[in-house]
Design a protein around this motif. Structure first.
Motif, PDB file in Angstrom:
ATOM      1  N   GLN A 372      23.238  28.590  16.928  1.00 41.03           N
ATOM      2  CA  GLN A 372      23.313  28.218  18.481  1.00 41.03           C
ATOM      3  C   GLN A 372      24.863  28.134  18.937  1.00 41.03           C
ATOM      4  O   GLN A 372      25.643  27.303  18.482  1.00 41.03           O
ATOM      5  N   PRO A 373      25.132  29.346  19.830  1.00 44.57           N
ATOM      6  CA  PRO A 373      26.491  29.219  20.198  1.00 44.57           C
ATOM      7  C   PRO A 373      26.691  27.732  20.963  1.00 44.57           C
ATOM      8  O   PRO A 373      25.810  27.139  22.099  1.00 44.57           O
ATOM      9  N   MET A 374      28.103  27.483  21.041  1.00 43.38           N
ATOM     10  CA  MET A 374      28.427  26.103  21.746  1.00 43.38           C
ATOM     11  C   MET A 374      29.669  26.511  22.486  1.00 43.38           C
ATOM     12  O   MET A 374      30.397  27.587  22.073  1.00 43.38           O
ATOM     13  N   HIS A 375      30.066  25.686  23.330  1.00 43.60           N
ATOM     14  CA  HIS A 375      31.228  25.693  24.102  1.00 43.60           C
ATOM     15  C   HIS A 375      31.685  24.392  24.402  1.00 43.60           C
ATOM     16  O   HIS A 375      30.866  23.435  24.668  1.00 43.60           O
ATOM     17  N   ALA A 376      32.973  24.307  24.413  1.00 42.88           N
ATOM     18  CA  ALA A 376      33.564  23.046  24.743  1.00 42.88           C
ATOM     19  C   ALA A 376      34.564  22.972  25.837  1.00 42.88           C
ATOM     20  O   ALA A 376      35.544  23.828  25.876  1.00 42.88           O
ATOM     21  N   PHE A 377      34.395  22.170  26.754  1.00 40.39           N
ATOM     22  CA  PHE A 377      35.169  22.165  27.878  1.00 40.39           C
ATOM     23  C   PHE A 377      35.994  20.898  27.909  1.00 40.39           C
ATOM     24  O   PHE A 377      35.543  19.768  27.817  1.00 40.39           O
ATOM     25  N   ASP A 378      37.221  21.360  28.588  1.00 39.26           N
ATOM     26  CA  ASP A 378      38.073  20.096  28.881  1.00 39.26           C
ATOM     27  C   ASP A 378      37.681  19.252  30.115  1.00 39.26           C
ATOM     28  O   ASP A 378      37.630  19.866  31.041  1.00 39.26           O
ATOM     29  N   TYR A 379      37.230  18.130  30.020  1.00 36.56           N
ATOM     30  CA  TYR A 379      36.700  17.463  30.979  1.00 36.56           C
ATOM     31  C   TYR A 379      37.311  17.216  32.150  1.00 36.56           C
ATOM     32  O   TYR A 379      36.830  17.337  33.286  1.00 36.56           O
ATOM     33  N   ARG A 380      38.567  17.051  32.044  1.00 38.04           N
ATOM     34  CA  ARG A 380      39.286  16.924  33.377  1.00 38.04           C
ATOM     35  C   ARG A 380      39.652  18.032  34.228  1.00 38.04           C
ATOM     36  O   ARG A 380      39.928  17.927  35.415  1.00 38.04           O
ATOM     37  N   PHE A 444      30.632  18.880  25.364  1.00 45.74           N
ATOM     38  CA  PHE A 444      30.073  19.909  24.523  1.00 45.74           C
ATOM     39  C   PHE A 444      28.807  20.424  25.281  1.00 45.74           C
ATOM     40  O   PHE A 444      27.816  19.666  25.498  1.00 45.74           O
ATOM     41  N   GLU A 445      28.761  21.854  25.211  1.00 43.81           N
ATOM     42  CA  GLU A 445      27.650  22.582  25.924  1.00 43.81           C
ATOM     43  C   GLU A 445      26.905  23.144  24.735  1.00 43.81           C
ATOM     44  O   GLU A 445      27.610  23.801  23.991  1.00 43.81           O
ATOM     45  N   SER A 446      25.474  22.888  24.856  1.00 40.26           N
ATOM     46  CA  SER A 446      24.582  23.593  24.043  1.00 40.26           C
ATOM     47  C   SER A 446      23.521  23.858  24.734  1.00 40.26           C
ATOM     48  O   SER A 446      22.518  23.219  24.948  1.00 40.26           O
ATOM     49  N   ALA A 447      23.352  25.251  25.078  1.00 40.64           N
ATOM     50  CA  ALA A 447      22.302  25.810  25.934  1.00 40.64           C
ATOM     51  C   ALA A 447      21.663  26.935  25.501  1.00 40.64           C
ATOM     52  O   ALA A 447      22.120  27.659  24.802  1.00 40.64           O
ATOM     53  N   ASN A 448      20.582  27.284  26.302  1.00 39.37           N
ATOM     54  CA  ASN A 448      19.725  28.494  26.184  1.00 39.37           C
ATOM     55  C   ASN A 448      19.679  29.253  27.422  1.00 39.37           C
ATOM     56  O   ASN A 448      19.357  28.981  28.276  1.00 39.37           O
ATOM     57  N   PHE A 449      20.184  30.532  27.252  1.00 36.36           N
ATOM     58  CA  PHE A 449      20.262  31.453  28.318  1.00 36.36           C
ATOM     59  C   PHE A 449      19.260  32.643  28.130  1.00 36.36           C
ATOM     60  O   PHE A 449      19.082  32.821  27.061  1.00 36.36           O
TER      61      PHE A 449
END
Length: 938
Positions: A372-380, A444-449
């Motif tokens: 499962q591909p994931m992505h991490a965003f800097d919240y600020r 942390f984003e874990s989505a299905n596109f």
């Protein structure tokens, strides 16, 4: 897909060696490309501990070291590295050892001193600083290693000593002591020329007696950067050296397990229909079923408890719900960016992923483990605390993590905040939300596109990432929640931050399990096996299929299983393809052969080649200007052609409605190549609107075929085909009617109208065409392409087969040809209809023939063909042959008239003809000639 066997062992235990493992997995349907031992190129390399160091008697920068390698006596090794100290644990390549790249190490002498091996740096072991971040070397500027760029203008005096000023608060200091600390730093004692200082430093290249630059104000030892010096001025003060081990090891240990090079990697070729196998867990399921070993899956456990409420900190909207079946997010606060632990770095490296930092490595780790591909965003950088999954705006720009500015279209899916896009969904994150050293809070984003959207979006931008390669194959939407929970569990395990309680989980679809019926009899019939229903059930259960009676519930990650044949494949894979018996082919077979159309096409080619014509193949798309070159009027409806949506160019932009330009192009090319003669033919296609007709040229009579005519030919199967084709043609569905045409073309000294006519007649004779006659042109606009006095149409009864003759000289001039060009276009469908029955044996005639010669006078306008047809119509069944032998104009024949003489052969099949019977037939023929053609006996 690479698979680390050490990582695999966490989920399933397999004792097989690489060869047996690869063979078993390949036979069960998971094809293994190759296996690789990460440490195969390393041998006889051990852990050593430096016992003592002495300066080389004949070098100002080399050391003679005594190293404990777990043997009875220490080994002596000479090195030029300056970052080592007594007590350090280092990799030692002993005599007759090997290193990556085929490098061999043997004992020798360095400036007269024996060296029994080599101490290794990271690069010699095929590693780098990302594999072992603590191995980064900070080098101090050693003043005794100073080499001025300009010998006449040195920046540091050659006789500098402790206490001398270098510049500002920086003075020269002599190292009295440098001892390594457990944290990797060094405690030093410095002589400042009358006083001492004892700073701690990260510089590893310090030894007793070295002269260093000491900043009295900062209480620190200066590096090259602190002195604004160039590397060339201090050639031995380099950020590269021996790898100092901080692992749990002792002298004499094999180095490969210490640095993680004892793993074995298996490379699989995963087919596009199995995206579930693009993960360690997915392949572990296959391994478990193949080797019949229990599968140990881990349920992520997240403690949580971080300050704040997730629903207040973060909001998620999915306007593009059709492209995002599921979006799951969690938040981590008080993140501590640091290198990942050794076990994680080793697994990532074995799988072909470069370690970066703990947060980024966690997302990569989960992607590899769960698929499962994931992505991490800097919240600020998520403005307004809102994530919006939407279609990109036309022309919107986003700078991705690789530093490139991407111009997007409305077909791209983006992750955005309230003001701008922060990532390309399923492809790559944005530079404006990247995780950096001072990141505090992470989403942390874990989505299905949607796979199609991701594939097309990545292709349009010319970028294909690890994430897009997975999404485009179609992933399991139910996998997003376990993956994000695993990421948060790893954050807590690594002490990289505190997880906020709660999960944002948006489902834009209703999960529906797929249920199939297990039909053992059909599966056995398909496979040619006799596998019991119980064995089938056991195999499916091993693969996590739920079986209740004859109902099989397919796991959510097996999107490729949709029918009985797919269940049969699963059974066959794990029953063993090699266990399926080899049997002879059973069942009904059909007799092969050529269709009537294929036979006719072969016959046409054979006759053309026998007449000296060579076959060509031309493109079906032409230039619109070709119609001008063959003198078709601008308003001629036949110029209406199908246009190609993506043409190679204007010269190939429409589909032809006639083969004439294509043939003339090839004849012209041969003429320009100075070929004295050419004879060419092609069975090609023309493309006409479906208006209920398939003419060879748009003005020829419509293709019409009666069922009775075809049945008389003995091709009943063709009757239905053509009848269906005619009905279909009357329905204009926007597609072309692709009619076949026999096209012929020639030029040369031996070519004229009658030579071409002879070739046409040879074709018609070979196919036993009936009721053939020739007439002049029809007066259609397309006749402008032909010489008005040297052109004819050929007919079978009332059906026009085609046209042939000399090309109009103006057309030849348009093509730049100063020669007579001859062409023919014959409808393949009409030739098929005109084709006679297969020949039957007829015995030689038993009775003699009677011949008569007749000469008739007729108008000049009457053609010989018309006279011949009248003769055949007037005969009463006794006429067998008629042939022209003379045409006379002159004395005895009136002006405007001509005398045409024929030889008639008459015969009865059952008796000898009498003279009276022959005369009666001739009288009937003469009467018909006079009535139909105005021809009288001369």
């Amino acid at each position: 897909m690479n698979l680390s066997r050490k990582w695999l062992s966490e989920f399933v235990t397999v004792e097989a060696n690489d060869k047996d493992f690869a063979e078993a997995m390949t036979l069960s349907g998971s094809k293994v490309e190759l296996t690789h031992d990460l440490g195969s190129e390393i041998s006889n390399v051990v852990v050593g501990q430096i016992r003592s160091m002495e300066r080389h008697p004949d070098s100002d920068h080399m050391w003679v070291c005594q190293i404990d390698v777990g043997q009875a006596e220490p080994v002596q090794i000479v090195t030029g590295a300056w970052n080592i100290h007594p007590g350090d644990l280092v990799p030692v390549a002993l005599h007759k050892s090997t290193l990556p790249g085929g490098k061999k190490i043997e004992k020798g002498k360095l400036r007269g001193v024996v060296s029994n091996g080599m101490m290794c740096g990271l690069s010699e072991l095929g590693l780098d600083e990302r594999d072992f971040p603590y191995a980064v070397i900070t080098a101090a500027a050693l003043l005794n290693d100073y080499h001025p760029l300009d010998k006449d203008k040195p920046s540091i005096p050659a006789d500098i000593k402790a206490g001398d000023k270098v510049f500002g608060p920086v003075v020269c200091a002599k190292v009295l002591e440098a001892s390594a600390q457990p944290n990797g730093s060094f405690h030093t004692c410095l002589d400042l020329g009358g006083s001492t200082a004892c700073p701690d430093t990260a510089c590893a290249n310090l030894h007793e007696g070295d002269l260093v630059a000491y900043n009295t104000k900062m209480d620190s030892i200066c590096t090259l950067a602190d002195l604004h010096a160039q590397q060339a001025e201090f050639p031995h003060c380099i950020p590269d050296g021996i790898f100092i081990l901080r692992e749990d090891c002792k002298p004499g240990d094999d180095l490969k397990p210490v640095v993680g090079l004892d793993d074995h990697v298996v490379e699989f070729e995963i087919t596009p229909n199995r995206p579930d196998c693009l993960s360690v867990i997915g392949l572990a399921r296959e391994v478990s079923a193949t080797f019949d070993q229990p599968l140990r899956l881990h349920q992520p456990l997240v403690k949580g408890g971080a300050e704040g409420s997730l629903v207040e900190l973060l909001d998620v909207e999915t306007p593009a719900a059709d492209l995002c079946p599921r979006y799951t997010a969690r938040m981590v606060r008080n993140v501590k960016i640091a290198p990942s632990p050794k076990w994680m770095r080793e697994r990532l490296r074995a799988m072909g992923v470069r370690p970066i930092n703990n947060i980024v490595d966690i997302t990569n780790y989960v992607m590899l483990e769960y698929g499962q591909p994931m992505h991490a965003f800097d919240y600020r950088y998520v403005k307004g605390g809102k994530i919006i999954v939407r279609r990109a705006e036309e022309g919107e720009e986003l700078t991705t993590l690789d530093g490139n500015v991407r111009k997007l279209t409305a077909n791209h899916l983006v992750i955005a905040d309230e003001h701008r896009a922060v990532g390309l969904a399923g492809i790559m994150g944005g530079e404006n939300s990247e995780i950096v050293a001072d990141t505090v809070d992470v989403v942390f984003e874990s989505a299905n596109f949607d796979g199609t959207c991701i594939r097309k979006g990545a292709l349009a931008l010319g970028m294909r990432t690890e994430a897009s390669a997975k999404f485009e194959k179609g992933l399991d939407p139910l996998n997003t929640l376990p993956a994000v929970n695993r990421a948060c569990e790893l954050v807590e395990l690594l002490g990289a931050g505190a997880v906020v309680d709660g999960v944002i989980d948006i489902l834009n679809f209703v999960p529906q399990p797929r249920i199939l019926t297990l039909e053992p009899d059909k599966i056995n019939a398909l496979l040619g096996t006799e596998i019991s229903a119980a064995e089938m059930t056991a195999i499916l259960k091993k693969l996590d299929f739920q079986v209740e009676g004859d109902q099989v519930t397919v796991p959510s990650w097996r999107g490729d299983v949709v029918g009985m044949a797919d269940l049969a494949e699963e059974v066959a894979r794990f029953h063993g393809y090699n266990k399926i018996p080899s049997t002879l082919v059973r069942g009904e077979t059909t007799r092969g052969g050529y269709s009537p159309e294929q036979k006719l096409e072969q016959t046409l080619g054979s006759v053309c080649r026998a007449c000296g014509y060579d076959e060509i193949i031309t493109y079906s798309f032409i230039s619109p200007t070709y119609y001008d070159k063959i003198l078709w009027p601008a308003d001629y409806h036949a110029r209406k052609s199908f246009k190609i949506l993506n043409p190679l160019g204007e010269d190939t932009s429409i589909m032809r409605t006639t083969t004439l330009p294509s043939m003339l192009e090839i004849l012209t090319r041969n003429y320009n190549f100075r070929n004295k003669s050419a004879k060419l033919y092609e069975v090609g296609r023309i493309y006409l609107p479906k208006s209920g007709s398939t003419p060879v040229s748009p003005d020829a009579p419509a293709l019409a075929a009666s069922k009775e005519k075809l049945e008389n030919m003995g091709v009943n199967g063709l009757t239905e085909a053509l009848t269906g084709a005619l009905n279909q043609m009357n329905q204009d569905d926007g597609l072309a009617n692709e009619a076949k045409v026999l096209s012929m073309g020639a030029y040369g000294e031996d070519m004229d109208f009658f030579t071409l006519k002879g070739a046409v007649e040879a074709i018609l004779k070979e196919i036993r065409a009936v009721d053939i006659h020739f007439e002049g042109p029809t007066g259609a606009p397309s006749d402008a392409s032909w010489h008005p006095g040297r052109v004819a149409t050929v007919w079978s009864g009332s059906d026009c087969i085609g046209i042939f003759g000399q090309i109009h000289p103006l057309v030849a001039q348009n093509y730049g040809v100063d020669a007579e060009l001859y062409c023919a276009e014959l409808s393949f469908d009409e030739l098929m209809l005109a084709k006679g029955p297969d020949p039957e044996y007829v015995p030689l005639p038993k009775f003699p023939a009677v011949t008569r010669d007749i000469a008739v006078v007729c108008d000049e306008a009457v053609t010989v063909g018309a006279l011949e047809q009248a003769i055949r119509r007037g005969a009463k069944g006794l006429l067998k042959e008629v042939s022209l032998f003379d045409i006379y104009r002159g004395k005895g024949v009136a002006e405007g008239k001509k005398s045409v003489a024929f030889n008639l052969v008459l015969r009865a099949d059952d008796r000898s003809l009498t003279s009276e019977e022959a005369d009666e037939d001739v009288k009937a023929i003469l009467a018909t000639l006079e009535q139909d053609c105005g021809a009288i006996l001369r």
